[in-house]
Enzyme design. Structure first.
Site, PDB file in Angstrom:
ATOM      1  N   LYS A 177       4.901  -6.433   8.261  1.00  6.11           N
ATOM      2  CA  LYS A 177       4.626  -5.172   7.566  1.00  6.11           C
ATOM      3  C   LYS A 177       5.883  -4.317   7.627  1.00  6.11           C
ATOM      4  O   LYS A 177       6.388  -4.022   8.707  1.00  6.11           O
ATOM      5  CB  LYS A 177       3.455  -4.442   8.221  1.00  6.11           C
ATOM      6  CG  LYS A 177       3.020  -3.215   7.463  1.00  6.11           C
ATOM      7  CD  LYS A 177       1.729  -2.654   8.024  1.00  6.11           C
ATOM      8  CE  LYS A 177       1.174  -1.560   7.153  1.00  6.11           C
ATOM      9  NZ  LYS A 177      -0.127  -1.102   7.628  1.00  6.11           N
TER      10      LYS A 177
ATOM     11  N   GLY B 258       0.835  -1.187   0.000  1.00  7.40           N
ATOM     12  CA  GLY B 258       0.000   0.000   0.000  1.00  7.40           C
ATOM     13  C   GLY B 258       0.874   1.242   0.000  1.00  7.40           C
ATOM     14  O   GLY B 258       2.089   1.158  -0.213  1.00  7.40           O
ATOM     15  N   GLY B 259       0.267   2.366   0.291  1.00  3.43           N
ATOM     16  CA  GLY B 259       0.982   3.620   0.245  1.00  3.43           C
ATOM     17  C   GLY B 259       2.049   3.766   1.308  1.00  3.43           C
ATOM     18  O   GLY B 259       3.044   4.455   1.116  1.00  3.43           O
ATOM     19  N   MET B 260       1.877   3.121   2.442  1.00  2.00           N
ATOM     20  CA  MET B 260       2.789   3.287   3.569  1.00  2.00           C
ATOM     21  C   MET B 260       3.829   2.172   3.672  1.00  2.00           C
ATOM     22  O   MET B 260       4.927   2.387   4.162  1.00  2.00           O
ATOM     23  CB  MET B 260       1.963   3.328   4.850  1.00  2.00           C
ATOM     24  CG  MET B 260       2.664   3.891   6.016  1.00  2.00           C
ATOM     25  SD  MET B 260       1.422   4.103   7.317  1.00  2.00           S
ATOM     26  CE  MET B 260       2.466   4.679   8.598  1.00  2.00           C
ATOM     27  N   GLY B 261       3.458   0.977   3.206  1.00  2.00           N
ATOM     28  CA  GLY B 261       4.373  -0.138   3.356  1.00  2.00           C
ATOM     29  C   GLY B 261       3.929  -1.359   2.573  1.00  2.00           C
ATOM     30  O   GLY B 261       2.962  -1.315   1.810  1.00  2.00           O
TER      31      GLY B 261
ATOM     32  N   VAL C 117       3.433  -5.787   2.935  1.00  2.00           N
ATOM     33  CA  VAL C 117       3.218  -6.866   3.893  1.00  2.00           C
ATOM     34  C   VAL C 117       3.692  -8.172   3.261  1.00  2.00           C
ATOM     35  O   VAL C 117       3.343  -8.487   2.120  1.00  2.00           O
ATOM     36  CB  VAL C 117       1.733  -6.983   4.311  1.00  2.00           C
ATOM     37  CG1 VAL C 117       1.532  -8.114   5.310  1.00  2.00           C
ATOM     38  CG2 VAL C 117       1.237  -5.661   4.897  1.00  2.00           C
TER      39      VAL C 117
ATOM     40  N   ASP D   1      -9.868   4.419   7.285  1.00  2.00           N
ATOM     41  CA  ASP D   1      -9.646   3.724   6.016  1.00  2.00           C
ATOM     42  C   ASP D   1     -10.388   2.389   6.006  1.00  2.00           C
ATOM     43  O   ASP D   1      -9.892   1.390   5.492  1.00  2.00           O
ATOM     44  CB  ASP D   1      -8.144   3.512   5.781  1.00  2.00           C
ATOM     45  CG  ASP D   1      -7.820   3.153   4.332  1.00  2.00           C
ATOM     46  OD1 ASP D   1      -8.616   3.494   3.428  1.00  2.00           O
ATOM     47  OD2 ASP D   1      -6.770   2.520   4.098  1.00  2.00           O
TER      48      ASP D   1
END
Length: 188
Positions: A50, A30-33, A35, A145
């Site tokens: 993650k 995703g945008g942050m990290g 998995v 979210d």
């Protein structure tokens, strides 16, 4: 800080060891990290790992947000939240969280697989989601979210209907009221 393309970073970590776990495969990004599936093959233990995207390692706010996700779910302690077991730092991967690995399907997957989502099943899942959100809101946390991809349904023979709903991804969660991130991360 310049970074490599995210996909290149994802592939580089497969086979790498983070703490006691060997990175087996990419589960999603995703945008942050991203998995990954991690495992300790000797004891047949699997986890989700993650990893914060490398471009954010120098960004104190993003690192704080990443770590706040772990604190948020552990602070609430609801069985409908993914358990975060540990965190770590690695020279190659950066900062990571070791979490419970869920063997289930997202609500998005269930809806797209011609799965029978009868009214009784939907009512059970909705009641579980409401219970999870009530517990989270009771700690002054707003998910921000909540979507079908962040709701996972896993087998659980102890639950009515044989399944449990789990809510994931508190990476952009927000605190309500007068609380600040500092208040949240330091209060006991």
């Amino acid at each position: 800080m310049a970074s490599k393309p995210a996909n290149s970073d994802h592939q580089q970590l497969i086979g790498h060891k983070l703490g006691d776990y060997r990175v087996v495969s990419l589960l999603g990004a995703g945008g942050m990290g991203a998995v990954y599936l991690g495992e300790v093959s000797e004891i047949e233990s699997q986890v989700a790992i993650k990893v914060l995207h490398r471009q954010y390692i120098e960004d104190k706010e993003m690192v704080q947000r990443f770590m706040s996700e772990a604190r948020a779910v552990n602070r609430v302690g609801h069985p409908g939240l993914v358990k975060v077991h540990a965190w770590g730092e690695d020279d190659e991967a950066g900062i990571y969280l070791v979490m419970e690995y869920l063997k289930g399907k997202s609500l998005r997957q269930l809806k797209s697989r011609d799965c029978q989502l009868d009214a009784e099943r939907v009512a059970r899942m909705t009641a579980q989601i409401a219970s999870i959100l009530a517990a989270v809101h009771g700690e002054n946390i707003i998910h921000r979210d909540l979507k079908p991809e962040n709701i996972i349904v896993v087998p659980d023979p102890d639950m009515v209907g044989g399944e449990r709903v789990k809510v994931l991804d508190f990476g952009i969660a927000k605190l309500r009221g007068d609380m600040t991130i500092t208040d949240f991360t330091t209060r006991s």
